[in-house]
Design an enzyme around this catalytic site. Sequence first.
Site, PDB file in Angstrom:
ATOM      1  N   GLY A 182     -12.697 -23.748   0.167  1.00  0.00           N
ATOM      2  CA  GLY A 182     -12.480 -25.149   0.505  1.00  0.00           C
ATOM      3  C   GLY A 182     -13.768 -25.925   0.420  1.00  0.00           C
ATOM      4  N   GLY A 183     -13.756 -27.140   1.003  1.00  0.00           N
ATOM      5  CA  GLY A 183     -14.925 -27.993   0.925  1.00  0.00           C
ATOM      6  C   GLY A 183     -16.098 -27.493   1.733  1.00  0.00           C
ATOM      7  N   MET A 184     -15.837 -26.710   2.803  1.00  0.00           N
ATOM      8  CA  MET A 184     -16.923 -26.240   3.654  1.00  0.00           C
ATOM      9  C   MET A 184     -17.343 -24.821   3.347  1.00  0.00           C
ATOM     10  SD  MET A 184     -15.762 -27.826   7.336  1.00  0.00           S
ATOM     11  CE  MET A 184     -17.168 -27.107   8.170  1.00  0.00           C
ATOM     12  N   GLY A 185     -16.510 -24.023   2.740  1.00  0.00           N
ATOM     13  CA  GLY A 185     -16.879 -22.640   2.467  1.00  0.00           C
ATOM     14  C   GLY A 185     -15.758 -21.893   1.787  1.00  0.00           C
ATOM     15  N   VAL A 216     -13.058 -18.258   2.027  1.00  0.00           N
ATOM     16  CA  VAL A 216     -12.377 -17.383   2.965  1.00  0.00           C
ATOM     17  C   VAL A 216     -12.251 -15.995   2.342  1.00  0.00           C
ATOM     18  CG1 VAL A 216     -10.290 -17.036   4.340  1.00  0.00           C
ATOM     19  CG2 VAL A 216     -11.136 -19.354   3.920  1.00  0.00           C
ATOM     20  N   LYS A 267     -14.293 -16.923   7.350  1.00  0.00           N
ATOM     21  CA  LYS A 267     -14.608 -18.147   6.618  1.00  0.00           C
ATOM     22  C   LYS A 267     -16.115 -18.336   6.603  1.00  0.00           C
ATOM     23  CE  LYS A 267     -13.467 -23.029   6.215  1.00  0.00           C
ATOM     24  NZ  LYS A 267     -12.623 -24.130   6.732  1.00  0.00           N
ATOM     25  N   ASP A 285      -5.421 -33.090   7.505  1.00  0.00           N
ATOM     26  CA  ASP A 285      -5.376 -32.552   6.137  1.00  0.00           C
ATOM     27  C   ASP A 285      -4.186 -31.622   5.982  1.00  0.00           C
ATOM     28  OD1 ASP A 285      -6.177 -32.325   3.517  1.00  0.00           O
ATOM     29  OD2 ASP A 285      -7.603 -30.717   3.902  1.00  0.00           O
TER      30      ASP A 285
END
Length: 561
Positions: free
Chosen positions: A21-24, A26, A41, A135
Site C-alpha cells: 500500500g501507500g505506507m508499506g 504486507v 506490515k 478508505d
Amino acid sequence: MSGPGTLLANRYRLDDRVGGGGMGEVWRATDQVLGRSVAVKLMRRELVAEPGFADRFLAEARTMATIRHPGVVGIHDYHGDAAGAFLVMEYVEGESLAEVLHRSGRLDPARAMRLMSQAAEALQAAHDKGVVHRDIKPGNLLVTADDTLVLTDFGIARSAGNAALTAAGAIVGTPQYLSPEQVLGRPATARSDLYALGVVGYECLTGQRPFDGDNPFEIAMKRLQEPPPPLPPTVPPAVRAVLDRALATEPEQRWATAREMASATQRAATAGASAATAPAPPAAPTRRDYAAGRAAPPRPVPPAPPPAAPLSGHHQPSSSPPARGSHQPPGAHQQAGPAQAASSPSARGSHQAPGAQPGDGGAARREQQRPRPAPRSSPPPWAAQERPVPVALAAGLLLIAALGLLGYSLATFLVADQAADVGRELAGSRFDNYHGAVSTTLLVLTAGLAAVGLAYLLIAVQVFLGRRGSRGWAFTLGLPLLGCCAPGWWYAQLGLGGEVDNEFTVALRSSLPAWYESVSGPVAGIGFLALLLGLVILMLPSVGRYLRRSPGAAPPPYHHQ
C-alpha cells in the site's frame, strides 16, 4: 532489504509477500515464539526518515488496537526504531474482495448483501470508538473460505484521539470510492464510510464502479454532476433501495449509522435469496408450439383511434377507448360504467389535469405530452460563477480605501520632519538626542501605513476575481486598522482643526503647511469610510457564497493509496 527468510525483532520470520500500500508492504510471517502465522506490515524504508511518518504508523497500531470485533483484523505487536518499523497483525486466510470480483466479475445480490452487512457491522465497531476508516474499497475487505468478511488497513483512518494518519491538507482515499463531501475537501465522517461501502456494493452487483474515468478530476465531476448509472433490472427492489440510500449525495440522506445499514442489508440479503430461488417465468411460445397446437396464436390488436380535437367553446364528452384486445362492433356507442372506466387505458395510470372530466382522455394525453422543464444540475464549486453585484461594489470600496491610505501616508511622509521639529521645540535641548529617532519612527509608521494600502490594492483585485481567502485577509488587516489608526487620525484632525487646543496642537498647526490639513483629512476620511462599508458588504451571504470557492480553479489534489 526485506525478503523471504528475513527475521524481524529476532522473532518474526518473513515468508511470503501478500500485498502493499501507500505506507508499506504486507507479508505473511511466522511468529517463532508462539508458532503461529501472522501478517506483518512493513513501513517503507524511504519513509522512515520522513518527519512524523513513523508517528502516524504507530497511530495506526493504536487506532486498530482500540477496536475489538471479529470483523476487524486484530493487532498483536508493534516495533519501531530508527532503522524501520513494522506492525504485527492477525493473519486472515482468504483473499481480498477485489480478487474475488476480478475472478468472478460480479456477485449475486444475496451474497453481495451478506458481505456488505458484515462490513457495516465492522464499521459500526470502528465508529463506536470514534474511528473513521476513510478508505473503504474491495482491496481492504478480506473474504475467507466460509464467506466471512474482515476489515483491514486503517492506514489513513482518523480517530477522535489523534489527527489524520496522512499528510496534512491532502485529500486521502481512493478517488473512485470517495464520498462527495470528501471530493469537496470537507472532513470525512462515519457516513462517508457508508457511501464508500455503497460504491463497493454497486461494484459487487454490476462488476464496475458507478463513477470512473481517466483522471481524478473527471471522476470528481461525474460524482458531483451525475447520478449513479441504474442497476440492472434483475436486482431486487430491496437491494436497490439499500444502495440508493447509501449513494445519496447529501450525508443526511444516507443511513444514520452503520448498524442501521447492516440491518437493511440483512433484510435485502433475504429478499435477494428469495428472488434467486423463485421459479422462472414461463418462456414465450415458439413457432413450433403454435404449429403443434400447444399454444394459441395471439390475436391481432386493432389500433386505437386518434383522439378527436375538442371544439373551442363547447364541451365534448368523450368515452374511453375499448380495452386492448376486446371486440366492439363498428358504430356501437356504450356508456362506460365504473368497472369499464377503471380498466380503460384513459383511466389506468394516466394523469388527469385538475378540472378535467373523468372520461376526458384527450385532456389527460395533452397533460402527459406537455413538455416539462429539464432539471437543472448545479455546477461544481470550482466552476465559473456569475459575479454578484455586491462583490464588485466591495472590491471598488476596498480600492478607494487603498488609495486613501496611500494618499494619507504620502502626505504624512512629506511633513514628518516638520512634525519632529515641533516636538523638539517643545521639549527644548532634552529632545536634541531623540530628534533623529522620533523622525525615523514617524517614517516607519508612515511606511507601514503605505504597505497596508498596497496590500488592500491586491485584496481589492482578489475580491473582484473571487479568490478564496481574500475576504479573510480584508478583515484581518481592516479591523485592527479601523480600531487603532482611525481614532488616532480623528484626534489629529481635531487638533489641526482647532477643536483640541493645547500647546502641542497649537505648535503643530503653526508649523505644518496649510495644504496638509485640507488634503490629508478628507483623503484619509474617505479611505476609512470606504474600508468600513467594504467590510460590511463582505459580510453579505451572497458575497460569502461567491468567495467560498475560486471560480475556474481545479479541485484539490488527491492522495492515492
